[in-house]
Motif scaffolding. Structure first.
Motif, PDB file in Angstrom:
ATOM      1  N   ASN A 328       0.844  -1.195   0.000  1.00  0.00           N
ATOM      2  CA  ASN A 328       0.000   0.000   0.000  1.00  0.00           C
ATOM      3  C   ASN A 328       0.879   1.244   0.000  1.00  0.00           C
ATOM      4  OD1 ASN A 328      -2.693  -1.057   0.104  1.00  0.00           O
ATOM      5  ND2 ASN A 328      -2.254  -1.744   2.182  1.00  0.00           N
ATOM      6  N   ILE A 329       0.534   2.206  -0.833  1.00  0.00           N
ATOM      7  CA  ILE A 329       1.280   3.467  -0.887  1.00  0.00           C
ATOM      8  C   ILE A 329       0.360   4.547  -0.325  1.00  0.00           C
ATOM      9  CG2 ILE A 329       2.441   5.121  -2.387  1.00  0.00           C
ATOM     10  CD1 ILE A 329       2.879   2.699  -4.305  1.00  0.00           C
ATOM     11  N   ARG A 330       0.681   4.969   0.885  1.00  0.00           N
ATOM     12  CA  ARG A 330      -0.219   5.841   1.624  1.00  0.00           C
ATOM     13  C   ARG A 330      -0.137   7.303   1.200  1.00  0.00           C
ATOM     14  NH1 ARG A 330      -3.995   3.129   3.849  1.00  0.00           N
ATOM     15  NH2 ARG A 330      -4.289   4.789   5.375  1.00  0.00           N
ATOM     16  N   SER A 331       1.050   7.751   0.771  1.00  0.00           N
ATOM     17  CA  SER A 331       1.205   9.166   0.420  1.00  0.00           C
ATOM     18  C   SER A 331       2.437   9.350  -0.467  1.00  0.00           C
ATOM     19  CB  SER A 331       1.355  10.023   1.687  1.00  0.00           C
ATOM     20  OG  SER A 331       2.569   9.704   2.336  1.00  0.00           O
ATOM     21  N   GLU A 335       8.700   6.621   1.356  1.00  0.00           N
ATOM     22  CA  GLU A 335       9.987   6.400   0.698  1.00  0.00           C
ATOM     23  C   GLU A 335      10.008   5.124  -0.125  1.00  0.00           C
ATOM     24  OE1 GLU A 335      13.202   6.594   3.427  1.00  0.00           O
ATOM     25  OE2 GLU A 335      12.697   8.593   4.169  1.00  0.00           O
ATOM     26  N   VAL A 336       9.547   4.034   0.441  1.00  0.00           N
ATOM     27  CA  VAL A 336       9.577   2.753  -0.272  1.00  0.00           C
ATOM     28  C   VAL A 336       8.294   2.623  -1.089  1.00  0.00           C
ATOM     29  CG1 VAL A 336       9.752   0.247  -0.051  1.00  0.00           C
ATOM     30  CG2 VAL A 336      10.959   1.725   1.562  1.00  0.00           C
ATOM     31  N   ARG A 337       8.447   2.726  -2.410  1.00  0.00           N
ATOM     32  CA  ARG A 337       7.290   2.669  -3.303  1.00  0.00           C
ATOM     33  C   ARG A 337       7.395   1.497  -4.280  1.00  0.00           C
ATOM     34  NH1 ARG A 337       4.698   7.510  -3.175  1.00  0.00           N
ATOM     35  NH2 ARG A 337       3.987   7.382  -5.347  1.00  0.00           N
ATOM     36  N   ASP A 338       8.460   0.743  -4.146  1.00  0.00           N
ATOM     37  CA  ASP A 338       8.682  -0.414  -5.008  1.00  0.00           C
ATOM     38  C   ASP A 338       8.539  -1.685  -4.173  1.00  0.00           C
ATOM     39  OD1 ASP A 338       9.893  -1.542  -7.685  1.00  0.00           O
ATOM     40  OD2 ASP A 338      10.994  -2.502  -6.052  1.00  0.00           O
TER      41      ASP A 338
END
Length: 676
Positions: A328-331, A335-338
């Protein structure tokens, strides 16, 4: 001495006690079976069995109240039939306290026999239920053992013991209140025949049909919006309509049949119609309640079987992936999006035997409701009113990688083309209408030509709980470069058959690290900087079996209880009427009616009495199941009902149990009339 009198009374009145005894025995048997489920070997294979056991325990409290009321009702009917007997005891010098003592002994003996018989029957049947359960849900049967649940036996003794104590108290109070003259003359008193103005009955009956039609209409119309006040109002309208239906039914039938002399004047039909008219005028409230109980029985049993059938179909087409992991990408500040980087951070090893595909899902500023509303049908428009989600997109390369992993053919897109995919048939129709009208869509300032896509569900079946809309746009890779990523999912297969458990074990360890999301979400997010959710095929399979077991057991448990209670009340009502109507049958005999004719009238009136609430309950149930299916569709639930097979199976069960009580009532009624 009093104990011997009680035993002799039971022997002499065995036919009177038959339905009472059968009902108690079945009640004990069912109660033991469902409360012993946690002891059954095959049930240990169900994960979270304690949740189902706890639910059964809570429901059993309600069930004990239902059975308690039924026992008191049946006992009261027996007391009414035996008033003259009690009067003779009192005339012979026996005090009411001693008469009550005899009743206490009788209740105790019948109760103990019912308890022991019911428990023995329950213990035997529970083993069969274990085997059937194992076969239905593919549980491991290698460790099957014959088991007796001492916990269930203790619980059964406590609950039913409390019922019989209440019955003993009730009997003592009732006997103490009866006057001697009333007890002696009880057999000479006929029940007062209650009649109503036929015209009023016809008006009320027609009004009931209008009320029921209104209930059905409200349920159907507002199924897409169950929070609307009109949806729960449909239940109130339906209950009121049922009561009015039975209030006016007898008078309506009387008026209709009187206009057809060939039927009305044929043989003893006048007598049958008058008997039915009298009983339904007296018991229209209980008939309405029985109808509603039968309705609940059919709906609960059918819906639980429907859910079982549908979920088993989902199991047959279970996701081809061994596991999936979601980031899940909260915002934008995360930093970790991968997802691969996230897995390395938590020491999850992507081994060589793991084949995987990653799907990154991006957001757009296009409202799904705005995109489809113009082209949607009436049903979809009603659903879109409450949906505020935006269209999501996926790059074509990642989409094709996932298709390859599934073993399916890939698709091709030109630089200015997009493909809209959904699992919803109404949305597919709207997309086709959109393509015919505009054949294009504007995504983040760029125009794309829409192409027709084959039937395909993007989301795997691994998430059976998802209720969100599934409209996704497949676009060229460059189109997602400047979009905001919402979440990323990795679908995995372990191609090494010898190491299948490795992936299961790793995913299990990963889930453990994020196991307290419901309680410590912020704490876990601060610790890792991201949130991962993971599931395996085995886990989904087990959760689905749990859902099947929970729905099926609770539905069948309540269904059996309400069915037995309804049939028992109807049978007891008929046997009580037999005692009240003895003099009427004597008169029939005197004017030349044969035994065959009398038996036929008895069977006909009992059949009508049993079938009237059942037929209306069937109509209610069919309408309700259709409405529930419509409701589940609009809620996005996957358990859409299949009416045919489920109603057929439920119908067989109802016919067997209901028919058995009907036959028992007929036999008992006939014997009472014959012995008089």
């Amino acid at each position: 001495m009093y104990f011997n009198i009680a035993i002799n009374n039971i022997k002499k009145s065995f036919k009177d006690y038959a339905i009472y005894f059968i009902t108690l025995t079945l009640a004990v048997c069912i109660f033991y079976n469902f409360n012993s489920m946690n002891s059954q070997t095959v049930m240990q294979d169900m994960n979270k069995i304690e949740v189902l056991v706890k639910l059964i325990s809570y429901i059993s409290i309600f069930i004990s109240v239902v059975f308690g009321g039924l026992v008191i009702y049946a006992n009261n009917a027996l007391l009414k039939k035996r008033k003259k007997e009690f009067g003779i005891y009192t005339t012979l010098g026996m005090s009411k306290t001693k008469v009550s003592k005899i009743l206490i002994y009788e209740t105790f003996v019948v109760g103990m026999i019912s308890l022991v018989t019911g428990l023995l029957l329950g213990i035997v049947l529970s083993q069969g239920i274990s085997v059937i359960t194992g076969k239905l849900f593919e549980f491991n049967m290698e460790e099957y053992k014959f088991i007796i649940s001492t916990n269930a036996i203790g619980k059964t003794f406590i609950y039913f013991g409390a019922m019989f104590i209440l019955v003993m108290i009730f009997n003592t109070v009732v006997v103490s209140k009866h006057k001697l003259i009333d007890m002696i003359n009880a057999s000479k008193k006929n029940e007062e025949i209650k009649t109503r103005n036929p015209i009023v009955s016809v008006i009320i009956f027609i009004l009931s049909l209008a009320v029921l039609s209104r209930a059905y209409y409200l349920g159907w119309k507002f199924a897409p919006t169950p929070k609307n006040i009109n949806f729960p109002l449909s239940i109130i309208w339906g209950s009121a309509g049922t009561l009015l239906f039975f209030f006016g039914l007898a008078g309506f039938i009387l008026v209709i049949l009187k206009k057809n002399p060939q039927i009305y004047l044929k043989r003893l039909n006048i007598f049958v119609i008058k008997q039915f008219n009298n009983k339904i005028n007296t018991n229209f409230i209980s008939m309405a309640i029985i109808c509603l109980m039968l309705f609940v029985t059919i709906v609960m049993s059918s819906s639980s079987l429907s859910i079982k059938t549908k979920l088993e179909e989902r199991l047959e087409n279970l996701t081809p992936f061994d596991a999936n992991i979601e980031l899940n990408i909260r915002s934008d500040q995360q930093e970790v999006r991968d997802i691969e980087k996230a897995l390395k951070t938590v020491d999850f090893q992507l081994r060589e035997s793991y084949k995987y595909a990653v799907l990154d899902v991006y957001g757009t500023d296009i409202k799904v409701s705005n995109l489809l509303n113009e082209y949607a049908n009436k049903d979809l428009k009603a659903r879109l009113k409450n949906y505020v989600g935006n269209l999501k997109t996926i790059g074509i390369s990642q989409y094709n990688e996932m298709k390859k992993l599934k073993g399916e053919s890939t698709i091709e897109l030109k630089a200015n083309e997009a493909l809209l995919l959904t699992r919803d048939n109404d949305e597919k129709q709207a997309i086709n209408n959109l393509i015919k009208d505009k054949n294009g869509i504007d995504i983040n300032g760029k125009k794309y030509t829409l192409i027709n896509g084959k039937k395909y569900t993007l989301k795997t079946d691994i998430d059976l709980k998802e209720i969100e809309y599934n409209l996704i746009a497949i676009v060229p890779d460059y189109a997602v470069e400047n979009m905001t990523k919402y979440y990323s999912t990795m679908y995995m297969k372990n191609i090494d058959e010898m190491a299948k458990e490795d992936l299961e074990e790793q995913v299990k360890e990963l889930k453990q690290k994020f196991s307290n999301l419901d309680y410590d979400y912020d704490k876990i997010l601060n610790k890792y900087g991201f949130i991962l959710r993971a599931e395996t095929r085995t886990q989904v399979y087990n959760e689905t079996k749990n859902a099947i077991g929970t729905n099926l057991y609770i539905g069948i448990y309540l269904g059996f209880v309400f069915l037995i209670a309804s049939a028992a009340v109807l049978a007891i009502q008929q046997l009580t009427e037999a005692s009240d109507s003895v003099n009427r049958y004597k008169t029939l005999k005197k004017i030349g009616a044969s035994d065959h004719m009398i038996n036929k009238t008895i069977f006909t009136q009992i059949l009508i009495h049993f079938m009237a609430p059942l037929m209306l309950a069937l109509v209610h149930s069919i309408v309700a199941l259709v409405i529930i299916g419509r409701l589940s569709k609009y809620a996005g639930l996957l358990a859409i009902f299949k009416l045919g097979p489920t109603i057929f199976i439920t119908g067989i069960v109802v016919i067997v149990i209901y028919g058995s009580y009907l036959y028992a009532a007929y036999t008992g009624y006939k014997n009472i009339v014959k012995s008089s």
